[in-house]
Design a protein around this motif. Sequence first.
Motif, PDB file in Angstrom:
ATOM      1  N   MET A 139      56.224  39.570  22.872  1.00  0.00           N
ATOM      2  CA  MET A 139      55.121  39.898  23.772  1.00  0.00           C
ATOM      3  C   MET A 139      55.535  41.013  24.733  1.00  0.00           C
ATOM      4  O   MET A 139      56.698  41.118  25.104  1.00  0.00           O
ATOM      5  N   SER A 140      54.568  41.826  25.139  1.00  0.00           N
ATOM      6  CA  SER A 140      54.846  42.982  25.975  1.00  0.00           C
ATOM      7  C   SER A 140      55.184  42.577  27.404  1.00  0.00           C
ATOM      8  O   SER A 140      54.745  41.548  27.906  1.00  0.00           O
ATOM      9  N   LYS A 141      55.990  43.429  28.064  1.00  0.00           N
ATOM     10  CA  LYS A 141      56.290  43.207  29.468  1.00  0.00           C
ATOM     11  C   LYS A 141      55.172  43.742  30.355  1.00  0.00           C
ATOM     12  O   LYS A 141      55.075  43.388  31.522  1.00  0.00           O
ATOM     13  N   LYS A 142      54.344  44.645  29.813  1.00  0.00           N
ATOM     14  CA  LYS A 142      53.178  45.102  30.568  1.00  0.00           C
ATOM     15  C   LYS A 142      52.267  43.909  30.817  1.00  0.00           C
ATOM     16  O   LYS A 142      52.094  43.063  29.936  1.00  0.00           O
ATOM     17  N   PRO A 143      51.644  43.825  31.981  1.00  0.00           N
ATOM     18  CA  PRO A 143      50.767  42.668  32.221  1.00  0.00           C
ATOM     19  C   PRO A 143      49.520  42.712  31.350  1.00  0.00           C
ATOM     20  O   PRO A 143      48.905  43.770  31.171  1.00  0.00           O
ATOM     21  N   ASN A 144      49.169  41.575  30.783  1.00  0.00           N
ATOM     22  CA  ASN A 144      47.891  41.455  30.096  1.00  0.00           C
ATOM     23  C   ASN A 144      46.782  41.473  31.144  1.00  0.00           C
ATOM     24  O   ASN A 144      47.012  41.177  32.325  1.00  0.00           O
ATOM     25  N   ILE A 145      45.578  41.793  30.716  1.00  0.00           N
ATOM     26  CA  ILE A 145      44.438  41.844  31.638  1.00  0.00           C
ATOM     27  C   ILE A 145      43.293  41.041  31.038  1.00  0.00           C
ATOM     28  O   ILE A 145      42.854  41.313  29.921  1.00  0.00           O
ATOM     29  N   LEU A 146      42.834  40.043  31.771  1.00  0.00           N
ATOM     30  CA  LEU A 146      41.708  39.209  31.347  1.00  0.00           C
ATOM     31  C   LEU A 146      40.587  39.335  32.362  1.00  0.00           C
ATOM     32  O   LEU A 146      40.772  39.030  33.542  1.00  0.00           O
ATOM     33  N   MET A 147      39.445  39.809  31.909  1.00  0.00           N
ATOM     34  CA  MET A 147      38.246  39.837  32.744  1.00  0.00           C
ATOM     35  C   MET A 147      37.296  38.752  32.249  1.00  0.00           C
ATOM     36  O   MET A 147      36.990  38.699  31.057  1.00  0.00           O
ATOM     37  N   ILE A 153      36.994  37.528  42.136  1.00  0.00           N
ATOM     38  CA  ILE A 153      38.295  36.921  42.413  1.00  0.00           C
ATOM     39  C   ILE A 153      39.323  37.611  41.526  1.00  0.00           C
ATOM     40  O   ILE A 153      39.124  37.723  40.313  1.00  0.00           O
ATOM     41  N   VAL A 154      40.393  38.089  42.131  1.00  0.00           N
ATOM     42  CA  VAL A 154      41.440  38.794  41.381  1.00  0.00           C
ATOM     43  C   VAL A 154      42.770  38.091  41.596  1.00  0.00           C
ATOM     44  O   VAL A 154      43.162  37.810  42.734  1.00  0.00           O
ATOM     45  N   ARG A 155      43.454  37.831  40.496  1.00  0.00           N
ATOM     46  CA  ARG A 155      44.787  37.228  40.547  1.00  0.00           C
ATOM     47  C   ARG A 155      45.756  38.142  39.805  1.00  0.00           C
ATOM     48  O   ARG A 155      45.528  38.496  38.645  1.00  0.00           O
ATOM     49  N   HIS A 156      46.812  38.584  40.483  1.00  0.00           N
ATOM     50  CA  HIS A 156      47.817  39.477  39.893  1.00  0.00           C
ATOM     51  C   HIS A 156      49.181  38.798  39.998  1.00  0.00           C
ATOM     52  O   HIS A 156      49.654  38.526  41.104  1.00  0.00           O
ATOM     53  N   PRO A 157      49.828  38.512  38.862  1.00  0.00           N
ATOM     54  CA  PRO A 157      51.080  37.748  38.900  1.00  0.00           C
ATOM     55  C   PRO A 157      52.254  38.502  39.521  1.00  0.00           C
ATOM     56  O   PRO A 157      53.249  37.880  39.905  1.00  0.00           O
ATOM     57  N   LYS A 158      52.136  39.828  39.636  1.00  0.00           N
ATOM     58  CA  LYS A 158      53.257  40.632  40.124  1.00  0.00           C
ATOM     59  C   LYS A 158      53.031  41.193  41.523  1.00  0.00           C
ATOM     60  O   LYS A 158      53.872  41.913  42.042  1.00  0.00           O
ATOM     61  N   MET A 159      51.893  40.877  42.124  1.00  0.00           N
ATOM     62  CA  MET A 159      51.569  41.433  43.433  1.00  0.00           C
ATOM     63  C   MET A 159      51.242  40.329  44.434  1.00  0.00           C
ATOM     64  O   MET A 159      50.625  39.326  44.077  1.00  0.00           O
ATOM     65  N   LYS A 160      51.670  40.531  45.663  1.00  0.00           N
ATOM     66  CA  LYS A 160      51.256  39.639  46.737  1.00  0.00           C
ATOM     67  C   LYS A 160      49.950  40.181  47.296  1.00  0.00           C
ATOM     68  O   LYS A 160      49.901  41.283  47.844  1.00  0.00           O
ATOM     69  N   LEU A 161      48.893  39.416  47.148  1.00  0.00           N
ATOM     70  CA  LEU A 161      47.559  39.897  47.490  1.00  0.00           C
ATOM     71  C   LEU A 161      47.073  39.296  48.800  1.00  0.00           C
ATOM     72  O   LEU A 161      47.454  38.179  49.164  1.00  0.00           O
ATOM     73  N   PRO A 162      46.202  40.009  49.510  1.00  0.00           N
ATOM     74  CA  PRO A 162      45.551  39.391  50.670  1.00  0.00           C
ATOM     75  C   PRO A 162      44.665  38.249  50.192  1.00  0.00           C
ATOM     76  O   PRO A 162      44.121  38.291  49.089  1.00  0.00           O
TER      77      PRO A 162
END
Length: 501
Positions: free
Chosen positions: A1-9, A315-324
């Motif tokens: 599997m790729s290290k690039k993040p997958n994107i699910l909308m 609603i946005v969830r990013h596994p590699k970013m700390k979001l507000p």
Amino acid sequence: MSKKPNILMICSDQHTARVTGCYGDNIIETPNLDALAAEGCRFDSFYCNNPICVPSRMSFMSGRYSFKCESLGNQSVLDSRYPTLAHIAVRGGYHSVLSGKMHFNGPDQRHGFLERIFGEMSAQALYNGLDRPKRGIRASLGNCSRPDPLYHVGPGSNPVVDYDSGITKRSVSWLDKYAKTKDAPPFFMVTGYLLPHCPYIANPKLFKKYEAKVKAVKLSRNQLDSLHQHHKDYRKYILLDEIPEKNLDRAAIAYYAMVDQMDQNIGKIINTLKKSGLWDNTIIMYFSDHGEMLNYHGRWHKECFYEDSVRVPMIVRHPKMKLPKTSSTVHSLVDLMPTLCELVGVKPPPGIDGVSILPTLKGATPDLSAKSETYTFWATHKPGLSSNRMVRKGPWKLCYYGTYDSYQLFNLEKDPEEHNDLAKSPKHRSILKKLSKLIFSDGWSANIAKEIDERLKSFGHPENMKSFRDMLHDGALKNDPLPIESPDYWKESEKLTTELE
């Protein structure tokens, strides 16, 4: 599997932000969306760009306001020359997958998606591999512009529920298979649900769950009399005053139950991501194409500029970013295109509208020097009527009604429920004048629908659903399903249901 993040909308249909736990509703149970918001960022001022299904979806898929991509109604066909989110993802090295509804009309049913694992809702798609419908209130109700959906409400069998169940099963199966595939490129998946779109018919157990808790908003005669003429005419058109009051309550109950059902489906996809090991490398964005009025301001469905119709959950969830945790920055669905471009490292195509939401997600103030407002547009093809447009800038919202050549003006910071129309206030003439210039900017006019219709006719596009059906019957588009909101869909569905029974 790729290290690039997958994107699910995940795109739902007709979900108003108001009926979501994380947006403050204490009755609805949406534990999966609430958990997603707890891990990610909840946007409180996110808008659709057209409060009706096809124009909204074609707008965010192409990154263009709906009148710029010639999408005016639910019969509109997106020109295949416009690059879509799927094209951008593929160009960025992603494998693009569409599961479920995107309301594509015309022969192009992919618009850049390399795979389409579940198609549009049609009689064929609905019953292909799904359980037969159970007895109960039948959901073959006609389209949502007439009073049918509010006459037939309550617990029963709804093909929309079955359709979304099929989408969920197919999405889960695909994700399981992907997780086991070695050296697969990152995926860009769009899962399109039809819930909680009417008909207002819900799973009997879920309906009972909310039956004693939910009632429709009630308006006094004085409140109804004080509505803008645009909304009074709408009520006459769909014969709202003839609907029994108990039906309005039952429709609201069913809506809550359908939102609950949708959240359960989303939970199954999230659980699959976690069990398969994809969760820690998948960006998730949840949003809806437009909202649902639920009798607020005396309206149902959508097709207007009140917040319940045009403000959507995001609603946005990013596994590699700390979001507000939350953001009040005004954004809209056309911002998905520049956002995806930035995520996958592709230069935005020329002619798109919107700005990336990534600066907002990083807690910074986005550069709005080129664009500091968001627009919503709604066209009408009814004889003698003109189109309407809304602009949101800062705390202000200005709505223009072309047929009446008149405005509504609201300060959403002071009046979030939009009860105090300031359009005729002498104190607010300057802000109305300033915003009205924005309404008529970038080539828009109240006659834009007629202008676009004439242009499309010269290109040979189908003028209306009748000509589109004729193309189907002539064999030109044999595999192309009819849109869910066409009355003819329901006739075909009812016919097939009878045959199955």
